[in-house]
Design an enzyme around this catalytic site. Structure first.
Site, PDB file in Angstrom:
ATOM      1  N   SER A 135       0.861  -1.183   0.000  1.00  0.00           N
ATOM      2  CA  SER A 135       0.000   0.000   0.000  1.00  0.00           C
ATOM      3  C   SER A 135       0.896   1.232   0.000  1.00  0.00           C
ATOM      4  CB  SER A 135      -0.876  -0.035   1.259  1.00  0.00           C
ATOM      5  OG  SER A 135      -1.591   1.164   1.411  1.00  0.00           O
ATOM      6  N   LYS A 161      -1.160  -1.121  -4.426  1.00  0.00           N
ATOM      7  CA  LYS A 161      -2.319  -0.295  -4.074  1.00  0.00           C
ATOM      8  C   LYS A 161      -1.817   1.116  -3.885  1.00  0.00           C
ATOM      9  CE  LYS A 161      -4.612   0.078   0.436  1.00  0.00           C
ATOM     10  NZ  LYS A 161      -5.329  -0.698   1.467  1.00  0.00           N
ATOM     11  N   LYS A 163      -2.847   5.082  -2.746  1.00  0.00           N
ATOM     12  CA  LYS A 163      -3.831   5.899  -2.044  1.00  0.00           C
ATOM     13  C   LYS A 163      -4.248   7.024  -2.981  1.00  0.00           C
ATOM     14  CE  LYS A 163      -3.800   3.962   2.066  1.00  0.00           C
ATOM     15  NZ  LYS A 163      -5.026   3.465   2.706  1.00  0.00           N
ATOM     16  N   ASP A 188      -7.073   3.080  -3.200  1.00  0.00           N
ATOM     17  CA  ASP A 188      -7.790   3.179  -1.913  1.00  0.00           C
ATOM     18  C   ASP A 188      -8.055   4.656  -1.625  1.00  0.00           C
ATOM     19  OD1 ASP A 188      -8.813   2.997   0.639  1.00  0.00           O
ATOM     20  OD2 ASP A 188      -7.072   1.989   1.519  1.00  0.00           O
ATOM     21  N   GLU A 213     -11.026   0.805  -3.385  1.00  0.00           N
ATOM     22  CA  GLU A 213     -11.320   0.561  -1.970  1.00  0.00           C
ATOM     23  C   GLU A 213     -11.960   1.791  -1.339  1.00  0.00           C
ATOM     24  OE1 GLU A 213      -7.898  -1.155  -0.033  1.00  0.00           O
ATOM     25  OE2 GLU A 213      -8.611  -0.624   1.966  1.00  0.00           O
ATOM     26  N   ASP A 238     -13.688  -1.318   3.107  1.00  0.00           N
ATOM     27  CA  ASP A 238     -12.767  -1.385   4.243  1.00  0.00           C
ATOM     28  C   ASP A 238     -13.491  -0.769   5.447  1.00  0.00           C
ATOM     29  OD1 ASP A 238     -10.806  -0.854   6.155  1.00  0.00           O
ATOM     30  OD2 ASP A 238      -9.344   0.017   4.796  1.00  0.00           O
ATOM     31  N   LYS A 262      -9.826  -6.444   7.886  1.00  0.00           N
ATOM     32  CA  LYS A 262      -8.776  -6.094   8.849  1.00  0.00           C
ATOM     33  C   LYS A 262      -9.233  -6.690  10.150  1.00  0.00           C
ATOM     34  CE  LYS A 262      -7.210  -1.794   6.864  1.00  0.00           C
ATOM     35  NZ  LYS A 262      -7.304  -0.327   6.911  1.00  0.00           N
ATOM     36  N   GLY A 290      -4.299  -3.940   6.216  1.00  0.00           N
ATOM     37  CA  GLY A 290      -3.307  -3.702   7.258  1.00  0.00           C
ATOM     38  C   GLY A 290      -3.533  -2.351   7.902  1.00  0.00           C
TER      39      GLY A 290
END
Ligand code: OSB
Ligand code: MG
Length: 371
Positions: A135, A161, A163, A188, A213, A238, A262, A290
């Site tokens: 990530s 991934k 952000k 995400d 996400e 998430d 998670k 995570g």
């Protein structure tokens, strides 16, 4: 099992470089580390809330408070025979799932070690290694992000991934596709958009992302169902999946095609497995998210990811992905995009008590049974 003594520590780990998401930029990571003494042994576990209530409402301080003033005093009075009883004994506290996850995982660590099994084996997992992705945070410019992606690919991570947030979405993704071609990539948003942004999501469809996400409200499953019905890219939830009931609803109304589990966000391994099972029944693949955990928390995520419906790479990494210095002497090992599943009894990574002391930033809280 009888809990005899529980110690809570607030530790601060320095990040190797700042990690930025749509909700903030962080240079270090505060964690609650728990040492549990029981009649079946001693273990360390972790409650990985953030120090700010920007991801969910929990913080390092609410986690310490809820554990110290409510959950642990209740636990010290009880004899706990199984994981279901453990969760029943914490039910009187509404929410505060990350705090509860620190106790849930302690129970699993103690039980698996007591039975001489690795945590994965204890959970009925079968894999000896799990596929992982990375990530990557928001950077000051796209060139820096592309550099990070290049490093991650060279380390073997199986998916990237990134952000995203308004102003940092289409353009970085376009450039990633230009430079790296058809690599497995996802984005995400950590709830940075609204339904008014539907045209942007339709544009993103063009880039063939594995999934997007949590694009919309952290607490809004319904609006994600409205969005999912208008776009091709699979939505992965998430933040909005905090309970088994949330997962059932999301799956039933078609709010997502994938769920990021998670274990800390949902209250531990026990509820995480329930969500895993519901998703499996509905053909919804899951993967382990995570929280920038220490090796202890990442080892829990690894063990959980050995269950069969964890079908996509998880946000699991060795200590040096995030930290200059972790709290363990031996941590997780990354090999060609896989994390090797620890085989030792219990969680399988060892806390270095000297380091733990060095990284502790508040006086430890000690709770004991006094009869
Ligand atoms: O949204 O998945 C998230 C880190 C902190 C809070 C929320 C998230 C994240 C990450 C990091 O993406 C994942 C990791 O631990 O590798
Ligand atoms: Mg996320």
């Amino acid at each position: 099992m009888k809990f005899q003594r529980i110690e809570l520590r607030h530790v601060r780990l320095e990040l190797t470089r700042p990690f930025e998401t749509s909700f903030g930029r962080f240079t270090d990571r505060h964690l609650v580390i728990i040492k549990t003494f029981s009649d079946v042994g001693i273990c360390y576990s972790e409650a990985p809330s953030l120090h700010v209530p920007f991801y969910n409402y929990e913080t390092t301080q609410t986690t310490l408070h809820v554990l110290k003033d409510f959950i642990i005093p209740a636990l010290l009075k009880l004899e706990i025979n199984n994981i279901e009883e453990l969760h029943q004994s914490m039910e009187f506290v509404r929410g505060h799932n990350i705090a509860k996850s620190g106790i849930d995982t302690a129970f699993y660590h103690l039980m698996s070690k007591h039975q001489g099994k690795s945590l994965s084996e204890y959970l009925g997992g079968t894999r000896t290694s799990v596929e992982v992705g990375i990530s990557l945070g928001i950077e000051d410019n796209i060139g820096l992000l592309l550099e990070q992606i290049n490093l991650a690919i060279n380390k073997g991570y199986k998916r990237i991934k990134i952000k995203i947030k308004p102003g940092w979405d289409i353009e970085p993704i376009r450039q990633i596709r230009n430079q790296f071609g058809d690599i497995p990539i996802m984005a995400d948003a950590n709830s940075a958009y609204t339904l008014a942004d539907v045209d942007l999501f339709k544009q993103l469809d063009e880039f063939n992302l594995m999934m997007i996400e949590q694009p919309l409200g952290y607490d809004d499953i319904y609006e994600h169902s409205l969005l999912q019905h208008q776009i091709i890219t699979p939505i992965c939830l998430d933040e909005s999946i905090e309970t088994v009931a949330d997962a059932k609803m999301a799956v039933e109304i078609g709010a997502c095609k994938v769920i990021n589990i998670k274990l800390s966000r949902v209250g531990g391994i026990y509820p995480a497995i329930k969500i895993h099972d519901i998703c499996e029944k509905h053909n919804i693949p899951v993967w382990s998210g995570g929280m920038v955990e220490s090796a202890i928390g990442k080892a829990d995520c690894t063990a959980l990811s050995t269950l069969p419906n964890f079908k996509l790479p998880g946000d699991i990494s060795p200590s040096d992905r995030f930290f200059n210095k972790d709290i363990v002497s031996s941590g997780l090992v990354l090999k060609e995009g896989f994390i090797l599943v620890p085989t030792k009894p219990g969680v399988g990574v060892d806390v270095d008590e000297k380091r733990l002391d060095d990284l502790t930033v508040e006086r430890p809280i000690i709770l004991e049974k006094y009869d």
